[in-house]
Design a protein around this motif. Structure first.
Motif, PDB file in Angstrom:
ATOM      1  N   ALA A  11       8.535  20.749   1.904  1.00 55.23           N
ATOM      2  CA  ALA A  11       8.466  21.544   0.666  1.00 55.23           C
ATOM      3  C   ALA A  11       7.692  20.815  -0.418  1.00 55.23           C
ATOM      4  O   ALA A  11       6.839  21.407  -1.105  1.00 55.23           O
ATOM      5  N   LEU A  12       7.960  19.529  -0.584  1.00 55.16           N
ATOM      6  CA  LEU A  12       7.244  18.740  -1.596  1.00 55.16           C
ATOM      7  C   LEU A  12       5.768  18.623  -1.247  1.00 55.16           C
ATOM      8  O   LEU A  12       4.901  18.599  -2.124  1.00 55.16           O
ATOM      9  N   TRP A  13       5.478  18.531   0.027  1.00 54.59           N
ATOM     10  CA  TRP A  13       4.088  18.470   0.491  1.00 54.59           C
ATOM     11  C   TRP A  13       3.364  19.761   0.092  1.00 54.59           C
ATOM     12  O   TRP A  13       2.235  19.730  -0.398  1.00 54.59           O
ATOM     13  N   GLU A  14       4.027  20.900   0.284  1.00 55.42           N
ATOM     14  CA  GLU A  14       3.419  22.184  -0.080  1.00 55.42           C
ATOM     15  C   GLU A  14       3.194  22.282  -1.587  1.00 55.42           C
ATOM     16  O   GLU A  14       2.161  22.778  -2.042  1.00 55.42           O
ATOM     17  N   ILE A  15       4.156  21.810  -2.367  1.00 56.79           N
ATOM     18  CA  ILE A  15       4.005  21.856  -3.832  1.00 56.79           C
ATOM     19  C   ILE A  15       2.859  20.955  -4.279  1.00 56.79           C
ATOM     20  O   ILE A  15       2.095  21.293  -5.186  1.00 56.79           O
ATOM     21  N   GLY A  16       2.735  19.789  -3.648  1.00 56.79           N
ATOM     22  CA  GLY A  16       1.592  18.909  -3.888  1.00 56.79           C
ATOM     23  C   GLY A  16       1.605  18.170  -5.207  1.00 56.79           C
ATOM     24  O   GLY A  16       0.552  17.747  -5.698  1.00 56.79           O
ATOM     25  N   ASN A  17       2.768  17.979  -5.781  1.00 53.87           N
ATOM     26  CA  ASN A  17       2.865  17.244  -7.050  1.00 53.87           C
ATOM     27  C   ASN A  17       2.860  15.737  -6.767  1.00 53.87           C
ATOM     28  O   ASN A  17       3.717  15.238  -6.032  1.00 53.87           O
ATOM     29  N   PRO A  18       1.909  14.990  -7.358  1.00 53.27           N
ATOM     30  CA  PRO A  18       1.839  13.547  -7.080  1.00 53.27           C
ATOM     31  C   PRO A  18       3.061  12.762  -7.532  1.00 53.27           C
ATOM     32  O   PRO A  18       3.216  11.594  -7.165  1.00 53.27           O
ATOM     33  N   VAL A  19       3.943  13.392  -8.287  1.00 48.76           N
ATOM     34  CA  VAL A  19       5.172  12.711  -8.695  1.00 48.76           C
ATOM     35  C   VAL A  19       6.023  12.336  -7.473  1.00 48.76           C
ATOM     36  O   VAL A  19       6.876  11.449  -7.529  1.00 48.76           O
ATOM     37  N   ALA A  20       5.755  12.993  -6.347  1.00 47.83           N
ATOM     38  CA  ALA A  20       6.511  12.730  -5.117  1.00 47.83           C
ATOM     39  C   ALA A  20       6.008  11.506  -4.365  1.00 47.83           C
ATOM     40  O   ALA A  20       6.658  11.067  -3.408  1.00 47.83           O
ATOM     41  N   ILE A  21       4.871  10.950  -4.759  1.00 44.96           N
ATOM     42  CA  ILE A  21       4.277   9.846  -4.002  1.00 44.96           C
ATOM     43  C   ILE A  21       5.234   8.658  -3.846  1.00 44.96           C
ATOM     44  O   ILE A  21       5.417   8.159  -2.727  1.00 44.96           O
ATOM     45  N   PRO A  22       5.878   8.161  -4.920  1.00 44.60           N
ATOM     46  CA  PRO A  22       6.797   7.024  -4.722  1.00 44.60           C
ATOM     47  C   PRO A  22       7.936   7.338  -3.750  1.00 44.60           C
ATOM     48  O   PRO A  22       8.330   6.474  -2.944  1.00 44.60           O
ATOM     49  N   ALA A  23       8.445   8.557  -3.800  1.00 39.62           N
ATOM     50  CA  ALA A  23       9.527   8.935  -2.889  1.00 39.62           C
ATOM     51  C   ALA A  23       9.033   9.004  -1.454  1.00 39.62           C
ATOM     52  O   ALA A  23       9.735   8.602  -0.515  1.00 39.62           O
ATOM     53  N   PHE A  24       7.818   9.505  -1.270  1.00 41.89           N
ATOM     54  CA  PHE A  24       7.243   9.561   0.074  1.00 41.89           C
ATOM     55  C   PHE A  24       7.021   8.145   0.621  1.00 41.89           C
ATOM     56  O   PHE A  24       7.196   7.899   1.813  1.00 41.89           O
ATOM     57  N   ILE A  25       6.619   7.236  -0.245  1.00 38.88           N
ATOM     58  CA  ILE A  25       6.446   5.842   0.187  1.00 38.88           C
ATOM     59  C   ILE A  25       7.770   5.278   0.696  1.00 38.88           C
ATOM     60  O   ILE A  25       7.811   4.570   1.712  1.00 38.88           O
ATOM     61  N   GLU A  26       8.846   5.614   0.014  1.00 43.95           N
ATOM     62  CA  GLU A  26      10.172   5.191   0.492  1.00 43.95           C
ATOM     63  C   GLU A  26      10.457   5.758   1.876  1.00 43.95           C
ATOM     64  O   GLU A  26      11.016   5.077   2.740  1.00 43.95           O
ATOM     65  N   CYS A  27      10.037   6.994   2.098  1.00 42.08           N
ATOM     66  CA  CYS A  27      10.268   7.640   3.396  1.00 42.08           C
ATOM     67  C   CYS A  27       9.502   6.955   4.527  1.00 42.08           C
ATOM     68  O   CYS A  27       9.880   7.054   5.693  1.00 42.08           O
ATOM     69  N   LEU A  28       8.417   6.269   4.177  1.00 42.00           N
ATOM     70  CA  LEU A  28       7.643   5.547   5.198  1.00 42.00           C
ATOM     71  C   LEU A  28       8.467   4.448   5.851  1.00 42.00           C
ATOM     72  O   LEU A  28       8.127   3.971   6.933  1.00 42.00           O
ATOM     73  N   GLY A  29       9.540   4.031   5.193  1.00 42.50           N
ATOM     74  CA  GLY A  29      10.396   2.999   5.754  1.00 42.50           C
ATOM     75  C   GLY A  29      11.600   3.548   6.485  1.00 42.50           C
ATOM     76  O   GLY A  29      12.473   2.780   6.918  1.00 42.50           O
ATOM     77  N   SER A  30      11.645   4.861   6.661  1.00 42.15           N
ATOM     78  CA  SER A  30      12.789   5.488   7.325  1.00 42.15           C
ATOM     79  C   SER A  30      12.948   4.987   8.755  1.00 42.15           C
ATOM     80  O   SER A  30      11.966   4.653   9.441  1.00 42.15           O
ATOM     81  N   ALA A  31      14.185   4.983   9.227  1.00 46.27           N
ATOM     82  CA  ALA A  31      14.453   4.618  10.625  1.00 46.27           C
ATOM     83  C   ALA A  31      14.048   5.742  11.568  1.00 46.27           C
ATOM     84  O   ALA A  31      13.916   5.519  12.786  1.00 46.27           O
ATOM     85  N   ASP A  32      13.810   6.936  11.037  1.00 46.65           N
ATOM     86  CA  ASP A  32      13.438   8.085  11.860  1.00 46.65           C
ATOM     87  C   ASP A  32      11.911   8.231  11.921  1.00 46.65           C
ATOM     88  O   ASP A  32      11.243   8.354  10.887  1.00 46.65           O
ATOM     89  N   ALA A  33      11.377   8.230  13.126  1.00 41.42           N
ATOM     90  CA  ALA A  33       9.915   8.273  13.301  1.00 41.42           C
ATOM     91  C   ALA A  33       9.316   9.575  12.772  1.00 41.42           C
ATOM     92  O   ALA A  33       8.201   9.582  12.233  1.00 41.42           O
TER      93      ALA A  33
END
Length: 324
Positions: free
Chosen positions: A61-83
């Motif tokens: 959903a955030l990807w579809e909205i495309g607001n760059p405010v989500a970038i820091p949160a997405f970076i956190e997701c890069l460290g997820s244990a789920d591939a």
């Protein structure tokens, strides 16, 4: 004044806090359908949900909205244990990040999380900025082979980086994937030692993919100093090495390799025979005509087409020399 949209948004926010997974899934799906920037903060909250399913929907959903405010949160997701979470976040960031986000990415690169580091190294390929190089270099010496391989691949994407002595030694790395990545990246560097290093890898690396990648890089360089190594590679045990060695020789026609090219016209693999025909056409030596004429009976249509083209090149050259 509370609008209808505000009331609906508050309803989904309340459900996001529910201990019931089914409630949270309903909430995040409806926030996805809502799809406007007012839902962004709620979706960012959903990224911290304990459920992977909720997180995935929130990322989409955030990807579809495309607001760059989500970038820091997405970076956190890069460290997820789920591939899957990591991959979805990487795909979203690949569309969202801009050169102006470089500093933010480089800061994340120094986080003590291998998954974040791997994905940030990959994202840096989109930005192409040579300013990244000092931050990438330490990963060439990482204890994690995947980090070394990813870092040396990213090197080849950086603009205006022509020399990198620290990368050269990775062609002898103990890890296959590091050597494979290095063999490709060296095609984009101009260090004086690159050609001899690639030739040595082409001749002696036990891994056929390293040898193939070395041939690909030598094709980019198209240096006469590589001719003898490429000629030997035309007899390599693996057909892909033979194929790409022939492609490199197409760019540096040399009479010395004509016997090897003619032998390659009888290779068991049609891809190799085709490249040999092209190389002989570029060489344009009349002595190759009998072998090329025999190749007109090749069972593979492409081989016959390129053999005919090679014959036409030689005939045109002969006619021009007679007319001249």
């Amino acid at each position: 004044m509370i609008t209808e949209n505000d009331s609906e948004l508050n309803q989904w926010l309340e459900m996001l806090r529910s201990p019931e997974l089914s409630d949270r899934l309903v909430a995040v799906k409806n926030l996805q359908y809502l799809g406007d920037e007012e839902a962004t903060n709620a979706l960012l909250l959903a990224l911290s949900d304990e459920s992977i399913a909720v997180q995935k929907i929130a990322i989409s959903a955030l990807w579809e909205i495309g607001n760059p405010v989500a970038i820091p949160a997405f970076i956190e997701c890069l460290g997820s244990a789920d591939a899957d979470i990591r991959q979805e976040a990487l795909s979203a960031l690949n569309e969202l990040v801009l050169p102006t986000d470089l500093r933010q990415l480089l800061e994340a690169l120094h986080r003590d999380n291998v998954n974040i580091q791997l994905n940030i190294l990959t994202l840096l390929r989109k930005i192409h900025d040579a300013q990244s190089l000092p931050d990438i270099l330490p990963f060439f010496a990482s204890d994690v082979p995947e980090l070394r391989a990813t870092a040396v691949t990213t090197l080849s994407y950086l603009n205006q980086v022509e020399k990198c002595p620290q990368a050269l030694a990775l062609i002898s790395d103990t890890d296959l994937n590091v050597r494979r990545a290095t063999a490709l990246s060296l095609g984009h560097l101009t260090d004086p030692e690159v050609i001899s290093i690639l030739c040595q890898a082409l001749k002696s690396d036990p891994d056929w993919q390293v040898r193939r990648n070395a041939a690909k890089s030598l094709a980019i360089h198209a240096e006469c100093a590589a001719i003898l190594a490429l000629e030997a590679a035309v007899s390599d045990e693996h057909w892909q090495v033979r194929k790409f060695a022939l492609q490199a020789l197409q760019k540096i026609p040399d009479e010395r390799v004509m016997p090897a090219l003619i032998r390659a016209l009888a290779d068991e693999y049609s891809d190799v025979r085709k490249e040999a025909a092209i190389a002989l056409g570029n060489l344009s030596n009349p002595a190759a005509m009998p072998a090329l004429q025999q190749s007109l009976d090749d069972p593979d249509k492409e081989v016959t087409i390129f053999s005919q083209k090679a014959i036409q090149k030689i005939q045109t050259l002969l006619q021009n020399s007679q007319n001249g």
